[in-house]
Design a protein around this motif. Structure first.
Motif, PDB file in Angstrom:
ATOM      1  N   THR A 261      23.924 -34.861   0.319  1.00  0.00           N
ATOM      2  CA  THR A 261      24.654 -35.736  -0.659  1.00  0.00           C
ATOM      3  C   THR A 261      26.398 -35.052  -0.396  1.00  0.00           C
ATOM      4  O   THR A 261      26.076 -33.353  -0.677  1.00  0.00           O
ATOM      5  N   ASN A 263      26.924 -33.800  -3.499  1.00  0.00           N
ATOM      6  CA  ASN A 263      26.613 -32.442  -4.667  1.00  0.00           C
ATOM      7  C   ASN A 263      25.389 -32.097  -4.433  1.00  0.00           C
ATOM      8  O   ASN A 263      25.815 -30.774  -4.955  1.00  0.00           O
ATOM      9  N   TYR A 266      18.168 -32.527  -0.850  1.00  0.00           N
ATOM     10  CA  TYR A 266      17.328 -33.586  -1.279  1.00  0.00           C
ATOM     11  C   TYR A 266      16.086 -33.199  -1.238  1.00  0.00           C
ATOM     12  O   TYR A 266      16.235 -34.088   0.121  1.00  0.00           O
ATOM     13  N   CYS A 287      23.693 -40.887  -2.761  1.00  0.00           N
ATOM     14  CA  CYS A 287      25.329 -40.761  -3.335  1.00  0.00           C
ATOM     15  C   CYS A 287      25.688 -42.350  -3.974  1.00  0.00           C
ATOM     16  O   CYS A 287      26.651 -41.696  -5.132  1.00  0.00           O
ATOM     17  N   GLU A 290      24.558 -41.090  -7.964  1.00  0.00           N
ATOM     18  CA  GLU A 290      25.175 -39.443  -8.048  1.00  0.00           C
ATOM     19  C   GLU A 290      27.056 -39.839  -8.520  1.00  0.00           C
ATOM     20  O   GLU A 290      27.354 -38.578  -9.696  1.00  0.00           O
ATOM     21  N   ALA A 298      24.518 -32.031  -8.462  1.00  0.00           N
ATOM     22  CA  ALA A 298      23.760 -32.451  -8.167  1.00  0.00           C
ATOM     23  C   ALA A 298      22.547 -33.087  -9.093  1.00  0.00           C
ATOM     24  O   ALA A 298      22.324 -33.194 -10.271  1.00  0.00           O
ATOM     25  N   LEU A 299      21.394 -34.204  -8.532  1.00  0.00           N
ATOM     26  CA  LEU A 299      20.630 -34.761  -9.985  1.00  0.00           C
ATOM     27  C   LEU A 299      19.184 -33.509 -10.316  1.00  0.00           C
ATOM     28  O   LEU A 299      19.525 -33.264  -8.878  1.00  0.00           O
TER      29      LEU A 299
END
Length: 540
Positions: A261, A263, A266, A287, A290, A298-299
């Protein structure tokens, strides 16, 4: 549910459902404006401004993407509202808070709280000689009311149809997801993908993030999408450019994917759904999440993995039975059929797959069947419960015979009988009796999938969901003392004489001597005669 007036009019769920569903359809072209929705939100005090919004449109994948985005937000501790359509079994499936659909009482209470406001809008529309609120507009208003009342932090909202004039488009999205755009609902949205795309980009609002999925007609629709994003100064996140599915490996119960993504990346995220299209739905959901989750960068990968590994999406390539395998799918257009076929070919090894198909008359029926033709060994055409729209089984049979040939098509109009016939077919050819390699696919419409799910779903006794103390048990009974019996009765009850013979009771029943052979009878008679002589001598 409101504590002040919990179902104060003692209304039943079925009565409320009938009341709402009897309203004009949102498919009525005279309803293609937002005047009624804007008016009721104004009367309500604009509750839609109290939460963030992920808004989702596209021809396919909206419901799956919505549930994935909701799961990710909820994993982060956000309170979520989810609004999807259509429902499969019960209308209150459409509205969920924190992953739980509204109970019957909550649904009734939500209607009770807004119905007077709906009546005000209806009255104004009557004065203007315009239609009153449609059932979809009422359901949308109920969802917004419940989300604000909860209150939720973020609402994940699926468009009903199109975008620009859809009732949900009174919401200003923080993240607007546009999934694959293809031919569907042409009578309302237009006869070309360009016209349909022009309707769907209406959910892109000023300053939002527009998350764009893979487009099967990329050259035709991407210029329209990019122009709408530029006009609204929206941040554009496109599948394959700013974001991508890096790797994808099919796995038991779904697949393992690596997603990139804007950010971050994953790695090895489990997605509990089959098919390449579901990996891209997961990417779009991530996306969008986020955007609305208040985290820089990032998560947390573990939370994302936990969320996506637990998402269950009823009626979307859903395996509901084994031995034989029975799969349900509500997709009803060509793009959905292509995704369904690809997912089954990738994840199953069927030597025999019988299709049970019931479709709406306004769909691209022949094209849909043509995509599934190489997949299905036989087709049973039927009708679902939406009698006003479903294609008659005989008409569907005529179309199916052009695609499959008459020898591969059977017409069984009643859906329960059609499903049973399909199961009988695969059972008859299953020599091992274990169901491996033999299956039934029930598809063609969400109504078809919902009807079948209601019939086939294994249900837990509701009493077992209650605490032990609240379950219904048979009342305990103390045994009554045995009554006094005399010695003769006791002796008779306890008689276990192994030498018991009916002849001990004298001449009861037929004479047994008549059943003996002749020689035996003569010998017995001689013995009796000698005995009689002896008796005579004794007497003398």
């Amino acid at each position: 549910m409101s504590f002040e007036h919990p179902n104060r009019n003692n209304e039943s769920m079925i009565d409320v459902e009938r009341d709402i569903m009897s309203r004009p359809s949102e498919r009525n072209t005279t309803n293609l404006d937002l005047q009624r929705m804007k008016m009721i939100l104004d009367i309500m005090g604009h509750p839609e401004q109290s939460f963030r919004v992920i808004h989702i449109t596209g021809t396919n994948g909206k419901g799956s993407t919505a549930r994935m985005a909701e799961a990710i937000c909820r994993a982060y501790g956000m309170r979520t509202g989810l609004y999807t359509s259509p429902h499969l079994e019960h209308v209150n499936e459409r509205i969920a808070i924190d992953g739980q659909q509204l109970s019957d009482d909550d649904f009734v209470d939500a209607w009770d709280q807004i119905k007077d406001l709906v009546a005000m809008v209806d009255m104004k529309m009557e004065e203007l000689d315009k239609p009153k609120m449609s059932f979809f507009e009422v359901l949308t208003a109920m969802a917004i009311w419940k989300f604000a009342d909860a209150p939720v932090d973020v609402a994940i909202v699926e468009v009903g149809m199109g975008g620009r004039w859809d009732a949900t488009n009174v919401l200003d999205a923080d993240a607007a997801i546009i999934g694959p755009i293809d031919m569907d609902h042409m009578a309302w949205l237009g006869n070309t993908v360009e016209q349909i795309a022009s309707e769907k980009v209406g959910i892109i609002k000023p300053g939002c993030t527009a998350v764009i999925g893979r487009q099967p007609h990329e050259e035709a629709v991407m210029p329209i999408i990019e122009e709408a994003a530029a006009e609204n100064h929206a941040n554009l996140v496109r599948d394959g450019i700013e974001a991508e599915v890096v790797t994808r490996i099919p796995a038991v119960g779904g697949q393992v994917v690596t997603l990139r993504t804007p950010n971050g990346t994953y790695a090895e995220v489990p997605v509990a759904k089959f098919g390449e299209h579901q990996a891209h739905n997961a990417l779009a959901a991530l996306c969008a999440a986020e955007v609305v989750i208040p985290v820089n960068g990032a998560l947390d990968g573990d939370l994302v993995a936990e969320a996506l590994s637990t998402v269950r999406i009823p009626g979307r390539i859903e395996q509901i039975r084994t031995s034989p395998t029975i799969i349900l799918d509500g997709g009803h257009n060509v793009n959905a059929a292509e995704s369904l076929r690809a997912a089954i070919e990738e994840n199953y090894d069927f030597q025999q797959l019988v299709g049970v198909i019931a479709m709406m008359g306004d769909k691209q029926v022949e094209e849909y069947l043509g995509v599934l033709e190489p997949l299905l060994s036989h087709v049973i055409v039927a009708e679902n419960s939406w009698r006003d729209r479903v294609m008659p089984a005989e008409d569907l049979k005529t179309v199916a015979e052009r695609v499959f040939g008459a020898e591969r098509v059977t017409c069984v109009p009643e859906l329960p009988d059609a499903i049973q016939e399909a199961v009988n077919m695969v059972d008859a050819d299953d020599e091992l009796g274990v169901g491996y390699g033999h299956g039934v696919l029930i598809c063609g419409s969400f109504t078809t999938a919902g009807d079948a799910r209601l019939m086939l779903e294994e249900k837990v006794n509701p009493d077992l969901k209650k605490p032990k103390s609240e379950r219904v048990f048979q009342a305990a009974v103390e045994p009554e003392p045995r009554k006094e019996q005399d010695e003769a009765d006791l002796d008779f009850e306890s008689d276990a004489n192994p030498d018991f013979d009916i002849n001990d009771f004298g001449s009861v029943g037929p004479d047994l001597a008549e059943d003996e052979d002749t020689d035996g009878s003569e010998e017995d008679a001689s013995e009796v005669e000698h005995a009689d002589d002896a008796s005579s001598d004794d007497v003398r």
